[in-house]
Design a protein around this motif. Sequence first.
Motif, PDB file in Angstrom:
ATOM      1  N   GLU A  22     -26.169 -34.622 -14.863  1.00 48.68           N
ATOM      2  CA  GLU A  22     -26.556 -35.997 -14.553  1.00 48.68           C
ATOM      3  C   GLU A  22     -28.047 -36.206 -14.790  1.00 48.68           C
ATOM      4  OE1 GLU A  22     -25.148 -36.436 -10.525  1.00 48.68           O
ATOM      5  OE2 GLU A  22     -23.210 -37.229 -11.188  1.00 48.68           O
ATOM      6  N   ALA A  23     -28.844 -35.218 -14.403  1.00 49.43           N
ATOM      7  CA  ALA A  23     -30.293 -35.316 -14.613  1.00 49.43           C
ATOM      8  C   ALA A  23     -30.627 -35.361 -16.101  1.00 49.43           C
ATOM      9  CB  ALA A  23     -31.002 -34.146 -13.938  1.00 49.43           C
ATOM     10  N   LEU A  24     -29.957 -34.537 -16.874  1.00 49.52           N
ATOM     11  CA  LEU A  24     -30.232 -34.455 -18.308  1.00 49.52           C
ATOM     12  C   LEU A  24     -29.526 -35.552 -19.103  1.00 49.52           C
ATOM     13  CD1 LEU A  24     -29.976 -30.594 -18.708  1.00 49.52           C
ATOM     14  CD2 LEU A  24     -32.069 -31.984 -18.684  1.00 49.52           C
ATOM     15  N   GLY A  25     -28.637 -36.283 -18.461  1.00 49.77           N
ATOM     16  CA  GLY A  25     -27.838 -37.304 -19.134  1.00 49.77           C
ATOM     17  C   GLY A  25     -28.524 -38.648 -19.269  1.00 49.77           C
ATOM     18  N   GLN A  26     -29.816 -38.701 -19.053  1.00 44.45           N
ATOM     19  CA  GLN A  26     -30.576 -39.936 -19.198  1.00 44.45           C
ATOM     20  C   GLN A  26     -31.627 -39.688 -20.281  1.00 44.45           C
ATOM     21  OE1 GLN A  26     -33.872 -40.895 -18.515  1.00 44.45           O
ATOM     22  NE2 GLN A  26     -33.508 -43.095 -18.576  1.00 44.45           N
ATOM     23  N   ALA A  27     -31.817 -40.624 -21.189  1.00 45.17           N
ATOM     24  CA  ALA A  27     -32.625 -40.406 -22.389  1.00 45.17           C
ATOM     25  C   ALA A  27     -34.059 -39.950 -22.101  1.00 45.17           C
ATOM     26  CB  ALA A  27     -32.641 -41.670 -23.244  1.00 45.17           C
ATOM     27  N   THR A  28     -34.755 -40.609 -21.203  1.00 46.51           N
ATOM     28  CA  THR A  28     -36.139 -40.237 -20.919  1.00 46.51           C
ATOM     29  C   THR A  28     -36.220 -38.854 -20.303  1.00 46.51           C
ATOM     30  OG1 THR A  28     -36.765 -42.551 -20.623  1.00 46.51           O
ATOM     31  CG2 THR A  28     -38.253 -40.895 -19.696  1.00 46.51           C
ATOM     32  N   ARG A  29     -35.311 -38.568 -19.369  1.00 47.64           N
ATOM     33  CA  ARG A  29     -35.333 -37.235 -18.728  1.00 47.64           C
ATOM     34  C   ARG A  29     -34.983 -36.137 -19.724  1.00 47.64           C
ATOM     35  NH1 ARG A  29     -33.208 -40.289 -14.332  1.00 47.64           N
ATOM     36  NH2 ARG A  29     -31.077 -39.672 -14.814  1.00 47.64           N
ATOM     37  N   LEU A  30     -34.023 -36.394 -20.595  1.00 47.22           N
ATOM     38  CA  LEU A  30     -33.674 -35.393 -21.600  1.00 47.22           C
ATOM     39  C   LEU A  30     -34.867 -35.141 -22.524  1.00 47.22           C
ATOM     40  CD1 LEU A  30     -31.608 -33.497 -22.847  1.00 47.22           C
ATOM     41  CD2 LEU A  30     -30.776 -35.426 -24.207  1.00 47.22           C
ATOM     42  N   ARG A  31     -35.514 -36.201 -22.949  1.00 45.18           N
ATOM     43  CA  ARG A  31     -36.704 -36.063 -23.801  1.00 45.18           C
ATOM     44  C   ARG A  31     -37.804 -35.299 -23.072  1.00 45.18           C
ATOM     45  NH1 ARG A  31     -39.952 -41.074 -25.257  1.00 45.18           N
ATOM     46  NH2 ARG A  31     -41.660 -40.103 -26.352  1.00 45.18           N
ATOM     47  N   LEU A  32     -38.028 -35.616 -21.821  1.00 42.30           N
ATOM     48  CA  LEU A  32     -39.022 -34.931 -20.998  1.00 42.30           C
ATOM     49  C   LEU A  32     -38.691 -33.452 -20.874  1.00 42.30           C
ATOM     50  CD1 LEU A  32     -41.211 -34.562 -18.821  1.00 42.30           C
ATOM     51  CD2 LEU A  32     -39.672 -35.690 -17.215  1.00 42.30           C
ATOM     52  N   PHE A  33     -37.450 -33.141 -20.544  1.00 41.67           N
ATOM     53  CA  PHE A  33     -37.020 -31.750 -20.389  1.00 41.67           C
ATOM     54  C   PHE A  33     -37.204 -30.979 -21.691  1.00 41.67           C
ATOM     55  CE2 PHE A  33     -33.610 -28.613 -20.875  1.00 41.67           C
ATOM     56  CZ  PHE A  33     -33.952 -27.740 -19.847  1.00 41.67           C
ATOM     57  N   ARG A  34     -36.758 -31.540 -22.783  1.00 44.71           N
ATOM     58  CA  ARG A  34     -36.868 -30.848 -24.078  1.00 44.71           C
ATOM     59  C   ARG A  34     -38.329 -30.602 -24.439  1.00 44.71           C
ATOM     60  NH1 ARG A  34     -32.627 -30.684 -27.895  1.00 44.71           N
ATOM     61  NH2 ARG A  34     -34.225 -31.032 -29.456  1.00 44.71           N
ATOM     62  N   HIS A  35     -39.180 -31.538 -24.100  1.00 43.77           N
ATOM     63  CA  HIS A  35     -40.603 -31.338 -24.387  1.00 43.77           C
ATOM     64  C   HIS A  35     -41.175 -30.211 -23.526  1.00 43.77           C
ATOM     65  CE1 HIS A  35     -44.319 -32.355 -26.320  1.00 43.77           C
ATOM     66  NE2 HIS A  35     -44.904 -32.230 -25.150  1.00 43.77           N
ATOM     67  N   LEU A  36     -40.793 -30.169 -22.259  1.00 41.65           N
ATOM     68  CA  LEU A  36     -41.290 -29.098 -21.387  1.00 41.65           C
ATOM     69  C   LEU A  36     -40.778 -27.734 -21.831  1.00 41.65           C
ATOM     70  CD1 LEU A  36     -41.140 -30.764 -17.863  1.00 41.65           C
ATOM     71  CD2 LEU A  36     -43.155 -30.305 -19.291  1.00 41.65           C
ATOM     72  N   VAL A  37     -39.569 -27.675 -22.351  1.00 42.37           N
ATOM     73  CA  VAL A  37     -39.055 -26.417 -22.895  1.00 42.37           C
ATOM     74  C   VAL A  37     -39.936 -25.980 -24.065  1.00 42.37           C
ATOM     75  CG1 VAL A  37     -37.131 -25.382 -24.179  1.00 42.37           C
ATOM     76  CG2 VAL A  37     -36.673 -26.730 -22.128  1.00 42.37           C
TER      77      VAL A  37
END
Length: 116
Positions: free
Chosen positions: A11-26
């Motif tokens: 659910e956390a990763l299923g939102q566009a901004t959060r997914l983009r944020l997560f991928r950038h932090l990775v």
Amino acid sequence: MEQSDAIRAFEALGQATRLRLFRHLVTVGPEGLAAGDIAALLETRPNTLSSHLSILLQAGMIRAARQGRTIRYSADPAGIRALLSWLLQDCCGGSPETCAPVIAKIACACTESAEQ
């Protein structure tokens, strides 16, 4: 990891901004980024970013570390490893021991990245 934890992560990763944020932090690795830098990078207002960061923190996908007056955020290797392991636990036709080397390799790679 329990199913409810996996659902929270998805659910956390299923939102566009959060997914983009997560991928950038990775991508940036264990040193992470300060919240202000993330807001500028994503062109997001600080209060909106704060909500996204909170959701990802609660889902165990990122972690926060205070450095003076700044909070730096980074991907959480333990959370990533737990989610991937949960996804693969019943793979290989119900023979998880077959996939154990793959899971171990993922766990090793995530741990090594966090320690560098």
